[in-house]
Design a protein around this motif. Structure first.
Motif, short mmCIF file in Angstrom:
data_model
loop_
_atom_site.label_atom_id
_atom_site.label_comp_id
_atom_site.label_asym_id
_atom_site.label_seq_id
_atom_site.Cartn_x
_atom_site.Cartn_y
_atom_site.Cartn_z
N PRO A 1 0.63 -1.37 -0.27
CA PRO A 1 -0.06 -0.42 -0.01
C PRO A 1 0.80 1.08 -0.25
CG PRO A 1 -0.62 -1.65 1.46
CD PRO A 1 0.85 -2.36 0.59
N GLY B 1 2.68 4.33 1.16
CA GLY B 1 2.57 4.61 2.59
C GLY B 1 3.28 3.52 3.36
N ALA B 2 3.88 2.56 3.25
CA ALA B 2 3.93 1.59 4.02
C ALA B 2 5.32 1.36 4.34
CB ALA B 2 3.44 0.50 3.09
N GLY B 3 6.03 2.78 3.25
CA GLY B 3 7.71 2.28 3.80
C GLY B 3 8.66 1.94 2.74
N LYS B 4 8.24 1.24 1.30
CA LYS B 4 8.25 0.95 0.18
C LYS B 4 10.21 1.67 -0.14
CE LYS B 4 4.84 0.95 -2.31
NZ LYS B 4 4.56 1.61 -1.71
N SER B 5 10.11 3.11 -0.22
CA SER B 5 11.18 3.01 -0.40
C SER B 5 11.05 3.42 0.44
CB SER B 5 10.52 4.97 -0.62
OG SER B 5 9.59 5.06 -2.58
N THR B 6 11.51 3.70 1.90
CA THR B 6 12.82 3.38 2.88
C THR B 6 13.02 2.36 2.60
OG1 THR B 6 10.88 4.87 4.19
CG2 THR B 6 13.28 4.15 4.92
N ARG C 1 12.78 9.57 -0.42
CA ARG C 1 13.54 8.81 0.90
C ARG C 1 14.81 7.52 0.86
NH1 ARG C 1 10.50 11.09 3.68
NH2 ARG C 1 8.06 10.46 2.81
N GLU D 1 10.02 -1.51 -7.99
CA GLU D 1 9.16 -0.23 -6.73
C GLU D 1 7.34 -0.32 -7.29
OE1 GLU D 1 10.38 2.33 -4.08
OE2 GLU D 1 7.95 3.03 -3.81
N ASN E 1 5.99 -3.41 8.23
CA ASN E 1 7.11 -2.47 7.93
C ASN E 1 6.89 -1.67 9.35
OD1 ASN E 1 9.31 -1.10 8.19
ND2 ASN E 1 8.58 0.65 6.51
N LYS E 2 7.43 -0.61 10.04
CA LYS E 2 7.50 0.13 10.51
C LYS E 2 6.86 -0.32 12.44
CE LYS E 2 5.13 3.86 7.64
NZ LYS E 2 4.44 4.33 7.19
N ASP F 1 8.15 0.10 14.82
CA ASP F 1 8.93 0.55 15.98
C ASP F 1 7.94 1.52 16.48
OD1 ASP F 1 9.28 3.57 14.44
OD2 ASP F 1 9.77 1.25 13.13
N GLU F 2 6.83 1.99 15.42
CA GLU F 2 5.16 1.48 16.20
C GLU F 2 4.53 0.98 17.36
OE1 GLU F 2 3.75 4.20 12.68
OE2 GLU F 2 4.75 5.47 13.56
N SER G 1 11.66 -2.25 10.73
CA SER G 1 11.97 -0.72 10.29
C SER G 1 12.46 -0.33 9.61
CB SER G 1 12.03 0.07 12.47
OG SER G 1 12.34 0.97 12.48
N ALA G 2 12.06 0.03 8.55
CA ALA G 2 12.83 0.99 7.67
C ALA G 2 13.06 2.33 8.03
CB ALA G 2 12.17 0.72 6.19
N ARG G 3 12.50 2.46 8.63
CA ARG G 3 13.14 3.97 9.39
C ARG G 3 14.11 4.16 10.21
NH1 ARG G 3 9.22 7.94 11.74
NH2 ARG G 3 9.01 8.87 9.80
N1 LIG Z 1 7.82 5.22 11.82
C1 LIG Z 1 8.05 4.27 11.06
N2 LIG Z 1 7.66 5.01 9.23
C2 LIG Z 1 8.28 4.50 8.61
C3 LIG Z 1 9.27 3.65 7.90
N3 LIG Z 1 9.60 3.29 7.00
C4 LIG Z 1 8.84 4.16 6.19
N4 LIG Z 1 8.27 5.48 7.34
C5 LIG Z 1 7.17 6.40 6.95
O1 LIG Z 1 6.89 6.36 6.44
C6 LIG Z 1 6.66 6.92 5.44
C7 LIG Z 1 5.68 6.01 3.69
O2 LIG Z 1 7.40 6.32 3.35
P1 LIG Z 1 7.86 5.85 1.86
O3 LIG Z 1 8.88 5.27 2.30
O4 LIG Z 1 8.37 7.21 0.98
O5 LIG Z 1 6.53 5.15 1.84
P2 LIG Z 1 6.43 3.98 0.40
O6 LIG Z 1 4.75 4.79 -0.12
O7 LIG Z 1 5.92 2.84 0.27
O8 LIG Z 1 7.14 4.28 -0.71
C8 LIG Z 1 7.47 8.34 5.90
O9 LIG Z 1 7.42 8.75 6.26
C9 LIG Z 1 8.42 7.01 6.31
O10 LIG Z 1 9.34 8.48 7.33
C10 LIG Z 1 9.03 2.74 9.94
O11 LIG Z 1 10.15 1.87 9.90
N5 LIG Z 1 8.77 3.38 11.10
#
Ligand SMILES: Nc1nc2c(ncn2[C@@H]2O[C@H](COP(=O)(O)OP(=O)(O)O)[C@@H](O)[C@H]2O)c(=O)[nH]1
Ligand SMILES: [Mg+2]
Lengths: 137, 345
Positions: free
Chosen positions: B66, B68-73, B111, B157, B204-205, B207-208, B250-252
């Protein structure tokens, strides 16, 4: 050649300032005019910006800079573009750049340096008017 | 004409310049070739024919899930990890075009801090330009170019919302589905058909919080699916993920990246041993031929003046449109393998 192919633009934020609202507003305006806009994110070096422009094969680079270090960073971007054989790319800039610096940059090869508060419509129109006369080699 | 007969001297000057640039490893030439593909520029076709013999060396990894899931991160961490291992790495990041203006805001580079700061990962952002069938063709050809250029790891991606975009990631050698504990991603994954295509699921995430629970839910869903599977699903059985893995990350914070690389590596190893990887690659070529045929036939059907003439003649001799169409199809089917002698009608 497909004449309807969208114009590809890189919007870059060189240097250390952390404000990209202006850059994002311009990026959205260009997208709304049918352009494909690649946004680099904050804190990019001139090398990273030129690498990105090359890989993305953009026709336009728009740099937004508010940090005051435009006279170090912007000439470097132009230099690198020429070195890489990318001088066909339409190079423009905006942000907080005093008029006299703007003139110098325009002499160095910036097609246009926009002052603060330039309406986005003016930037859109400038790109549309100038990009067609600079085909990719 | 086979690859052995192709001669660069026969190419137009600008096509030859780009081909030579690619052979010399110039990234600008590669980028221009991708532009030709994206734009449907006819100069792309001979280029692809020339480079075809050099493809097949790279691993392709699809990343979907989806928005915002953090794919790019996650891709930032993964591509940096591979680069540091000495693997030449490239990313194709596909995002939707605006249905209103046809433009696009391509922000995946935002990202890619770690990958872009410390490595030389090649990144190309692509907009889907409204045509999703065309998108699969364009990303497939762009990945072939990256492969021929010498990249060893190619990451695709795509946003996992529409079937067409999921299909692009699913056409890779290994498909990674990224989900988050928030906002019912598990349900969304089932709806979007992501559960069927994932070789590796990343929650992913972490940490939340809530990651372990989603991981357990996924585990159950996958076990259920595995149990319901027919013992023999026919020739396509090999294409179904064999042994899906679930990871928490936790990609971040950069946690779980190495485990992800490891899971991808194991999936490849299993797929090579079982024959699934070659089967997937053949399937990818088959799908590509199908899409190209569909495009070519559509063009022929709507543009071909000869077709009108054929219809006129058929009517004149009392052959109805149905019978005529049937006969045409038969003639096409008889030629699906041009290297075999024609089968009698
Ligand atoms: N808390 C948290 N936020 C994350 C993590 N990975 C990505 N994010 C945040 O989620 C948002 C979307 O990330 P992005 O990589 O652009 O998602 P994409 O749309 O799936 O490519 C950004 O604000 C990231 O900083 C994680 O592991 N933990
Ligand atoms: Mg993304």
């Amino acid at each position: 050649m497909n004449a309807a192919a969208p114009i590809r633009v890189l919007i870059g934020k060189p240097g250390l300032d952390g404000h990209d609202r202006g850059a994002k507003v311009v990026a959205a305006a260009l997208r709304d005019r049918g352009m494909e806009v690649i946004y680099t994110g904050l804190h990019r070096t001139p090398e990273q910006i030129v690498d990105a422009a090359e890989q993305e094969d953009v026709q336009v680079i728009g740099l937004s800079i508010l940090s005051g270090s435009h006279m170090e960073l912007l000439p470097r971007v132009r230099e690198l573009l020429v070195e890489r054989g990318l001088d066909h790319v339409l190079l423009i800039a905006g942000g907080i750049i005093p008029l006299e610096d703007a003139r110098v940059l325009e002499e160095q090869g910036y097609a246009r340096v926009f002052g603060p508060g330039t309406p986005t419509a003016e930037i859109v129109a400038f790109i549309e008017d100038h990009v067609r006369s600079r085909p990719r080699p | 004409m086979t690859a052995g007969q192709l001669r660069p001297e026969t190419l137009p000057e600008d096509t030859r310049r780009i081909l030579e640039g690619i052979e010399e490893g110039r990234r600008g030439a590669l980028a221009r070739a991708i532009t030709w593909i994206e734009n449907g520029d006819p100069r792309a076709a001979p280029l692809l024919d020339f480079l075809q013999p050099r493809t097949g060396q790279a691993w392709r990894t699809g990343i979907t899930g989806p928005p915002g899931a953090g794919k790019s991160t996650l891709v930032d961490g993964l591509t940096r990890y591979w680069s540091e291992q000495g693997r030449k790495t490239a990313l194709l990041a596909v995002d939707p075009s605006s249905p209103f203006s046809g433009g696009a805001l391509l922000g995946d580079r935002v990202r890619l801090d770690r990958a872009l700061e410390q490595t030389d990962v090649f990144v190309r952002s692509m907009a889907n330009r409204g045509s999703l069938g065309g998108l699969a063709l364009a990303t497939g050809a762009a990945a072939d170019l990256l492969d021929a250029f010498g990249f060893e790891e190619i990451v695709l991606e795509t946003v996992g919302v529409g079937q067409a975009e999921v299909d692009i990631a699913a056409a890779a050698d290994v498909t990674v589905v990224v989900l988050t504990p928030a906002s019912g991603d598990g349900v969304q994954a089932m709806k979007a058909g992501l559960m069927e295509v994932g070789d590796v699921f990343v929650v992913n995430k972490a940490d939340e919080g809530g990651a372990e629970r989603l991981a357990a839910e996924l585990e159950q869903m996958l076990a259920l699916r595995q149990a319901q599977r027919e013992p023999d699903e026919g020739p396509d059985r090999q294409l179904v993920p064999e042994n899906p893995r679930i990871l928490v990350a936790s990609a971040r914070e950069g946690r779980g990246i190495e485990a992800l690389a490891g899971a991808i590596e194991e999936t490849r190893r299993e797929g090579m041993a079982s024959g699934r990887v070659p089967a997937l690659r053949e399937q990818r070529a088959l799908m590509r031929v199908r899409r190209l045929l569909a495009e070519g036939l559509r063009a022929a059907i709507w543009e071909n003046r000869r077709l009108r003439r054929g219809v006129r003649k058929a009517l004149a001799r009392g052959e109805g449109p149905d019978a005529f169409a049937r006969r045409l199809l038969q003639a096409i089917f008889n030629r699906l393998d041009p290297d075999e002698p024609e089968e009698p009608a």
